[in-house]
Write an enzyme that holds these catalytic residues in place. Structure first.
Site, short mmCIF file in Angstrom:
data_model
loop_
_atom_site.label_atom_id
_atom_site.label_comp_id
_atom_site.label_asym_id
_atom_site.label_seq_id
_atom_site.Cartn_x
_atom_site.Cartn_y
_atom_site.Cartn_z
N GLU A 32 -15.33 -11.22 -26.00
CA GLU A 32 -16.37 -11.49 -26.80
C GLU A 32 -16.42 -10.86 -28.08
O GLU A 32 -16.59 -11.24 -29.18
CB GLU A 32 -17.87 -11.19 -26.00
CG GLU A 32 -18.06 -12.46 -25.12
CD GLU A 32 -18.04 -13.92 -25.60
OE1 GLU A 32 -18.13 -14.18 -26.74
OE2 GLU A 32 -17.64 -14.61 -24.71
N TYR A 115 -26.24 -11.48 -28.96
CA TYR A 115 -25.41 -12.41 -28.57
C TYR A 115 -24.43 -11.89 -27.38
O TYR A 115 -24.14 -12.26 -26.29
CB TYR A 115 -24.47 -13.12 -29.79
CG TYR A 115 -23.42 -13.82 -29.05
CD1 TYR A 115 -23.57 -15.04 -28.43
CD2 TYR A 115 -22.04 -13.16 -28.94
CE1 TYR A 115 -22.58 -15.72 -28.00
CE2 TYR A 115 -21.23 -14.11 -28.41
CZ TYR A 115 -21.25 -15.04 -28.00
OH TYR A 115 -20.17 -15.74 -27.29
N ASP A 133 -24.44 -18.49 -29.77
CA ASP A 133 -23.28 -18.42 -30.75
C ASP A 133 -23.23 -19.68 -31.97
O ASP A 133 -23.86 -20.62 -31.69
CB ASP A 133 -22.05 -18.05 -30.37
CG ASP A 133 -21.18 -19.12 -29.75
OD1 ASP A 133 -21.97 -20.23 -29.52
OD2 ASP A 133 -19.89 -19.04 -29.30
#
Ligand code: SF4
Length: 333
Positions: A32, A115, A133
Site C-alpha cells: 500500500e 487509508y 482511495d
C-alpha cells in the site's frame, strides 16, 4: 448496492497480484505504501525484490537507510520509505517486531494515514474499516451519482462514511479489494466498461449517462516550474554530490544545483563563497523532469573544482555514484 455480486465478481476476475494473495499485514503495508502515487505495473518488480530482501519487520528495521533508499530508487516520493523504516524500528521497539493489530496502534506509526490503516485492517485482519482511495472514490461517486467536488476533504468524508456503512455489511477483506479492483479494471477513469460491471443494475451514472462526468474533481493548480543550473563538479577524486534535506526527494543524492537562469551568476555566487570553478564546456544539455506538482528544467554544465569546498558536498567516484540513492531526475543526467 449488491455487495454479494461485487464480491463474487472479485473472486472470479481479480488479478493474481502477489500482494493480493497475502494476508500478511507487513506485505499489505509495504504494497500500500508503494502503490501510493505509483502504478501497479511499476510497483510489481520493486515489491517482489523488496519482500525478498526485507521479508519482515525485523529485516526492514535493520536495513541501512541509504541502501534502502537505493533499493527503491525510481519509485519517487522517497520520504515514504524513510517513514517506513522509522515505523519498522517502532514496531521492533514497542511491539516486539510483531505488526500491531489495532487501528489505534497502526495509525500511530510514522507515514501511515487513514487509508493505509483501512487497507491493512480490512485486507489483512478482515476488520470492517473503510479504505477510501482514488479507485473507491470513483466507483462510489458514479454508483451514487454524487457530484460533489472530490478534491475537498469534507466531500471525501461523506463517501468514507458510506464506504464504512457498506463494509460493515460485507466480508471486509474481499470488499476492500473488490472495490479497488473494480476501480482499476472496470470503472476506469476513462471509458469504464459498464456492460461488464457487477454494479451496473443500480448504478446512477450508468443509467443517467454520467460516467464521464463523475467523479467531479476540480482542476489542480498549475505546476510550478523551476529553472536550475545543475553542475557536474569534478576534482581529481570524483564528482561532487549533495544529499537532499528538502521534503521532495528527501535523503536522495543529487548534483549540486542552483535556482538560476545563468551559469555565470552561479559561478560568481560560488566564487563569493570561496569556491572557484572552471567551466569545462558549455551547457551539456537541458533536461526536464516532471513531478506531480512541479517541473524542473535543468541546464547541465561540467565544471572543474579549482579550490574551495562546500561542507554539504561529498566526493563520489563512479562506483559510489552508482551505489548511492539518486533521484531519477538526476540519474538521467
Ligand atoms: S456501472 Fe459503470 S460507472 Fe457504474 S460502477 Fe460500474 S463501471 Fe462504474
Amino acid at each position: 448496492m449488491d455487495i454479494k455480486k461485487l464480491e463474487n465478481w472479485y473472486l472470479k476476475h481479480h488479478r493474481r497480484l502477489p500482494f493480493r494473495e497475502s494476508k500478511d499485514p507487513y506485505q499489505i503495508w509495504v504494497s500500500e505504501i508503494m502503490l501510493q502515487q505509483t502504478q501497479v505495473e511499476t510497483v510489481l518488480p520493486f515489491f517482489e525484490r523488496f519482500i525478498k530482501k526485507y521479508p519482515d519487520v525485523y529485516h526492514l528495521a535493520h536495513a541501512n537507510p541509504e541502501v534502502l533508499q537505493k533499493d527503491v530508487e525510481g519509485l519517487g516520493y522517497y520520504r515514504r520509505f524513510s517513514n517506513m523504516h522509522k515505523a519498522a524500528l517502532e514496531i521492533e521497539d514497542h511491539y516486539q517486531g510483531q505488526f500491531p493489530e489495532t487501528y489505534e496502534k497502526i495509525i500511530g506509526l510514522p507515514g501511515i494515514g487513514k487509508y493505509t490503516v483501512g487497507a491493512i485492517m480490512s485486507i489483512a485482519y478482515n476488520q470492517p474499516v473503510s479504505a477510501l482511495d482514488g479507485n473507491v472514490i470513483r466507483v462510489l461517486s458514479r454508483f451514487l451519482g454524487n457530484s460533489q467536488d472530490m478534491r475537498l476533504e469534507k466531500n471525501k468524508k461523506v463517501l468514507d462514511k458510506i464506504n464504512q456503512d457498506l463494509i460493515e455489511h460485507a466480508a471486509p477483506s474481499i470488499y476492500t479489494q473488490a472495490m479497488m479492483e473494480l476501480g482499476a479494471l472496470i470503472c476506469r477513469p476513462k471509458k469504464p466498461e459498464c456492460e461488464r460491471c457487477p454494479l451496473n443494475d443500480q448504478c446512477y451514472a450508468y443509467h443517467h449517462q454520467m460516467t464521464e462526468a463523475l467523479p467531479v474533481l476540480s482542476p489542480l493548480k498549475t505546476k510550478k516550474e523551476t529553472h536550475y543550473i545543475t553542475l557536474i563538479i569534478k576534482n581529481d577524486h570524483g564528482i561532487m554530490l549533495r544529499k537532499r534535506d528538502e521534503s521532495l526527494l528527501h535523503g536522495m543524492y543529487e548534483y549540486p544545483q542552483f535556482e538560476s537562469e545563468s551559469i555565470q551568476s552561479v559561478l560568481s555566487d560560488l566564487e563569493n563563497e570561496g569556491i572557484i570553478l572552471e567551466l569545462i564546456d558549455q551547457s551539456l544539455k537541458q533536461i526536464t523532469h516532471v513531478f506531480t506538482h512541479q517541473i524542473w528544467r535543468m541546464d547541465v554544465y561540467r565544471v572543474r573544482l579549482i579550490s574551495g569546498k562546500n561542507p554539504h558536498w561529498i566526493v563520489a567516484d563512479e562506483q559510489t555514484l552508482n551505489q548511492l540513492p539518486m533521484a531519477i531526475a538526476h540519474r538521467k543526467i
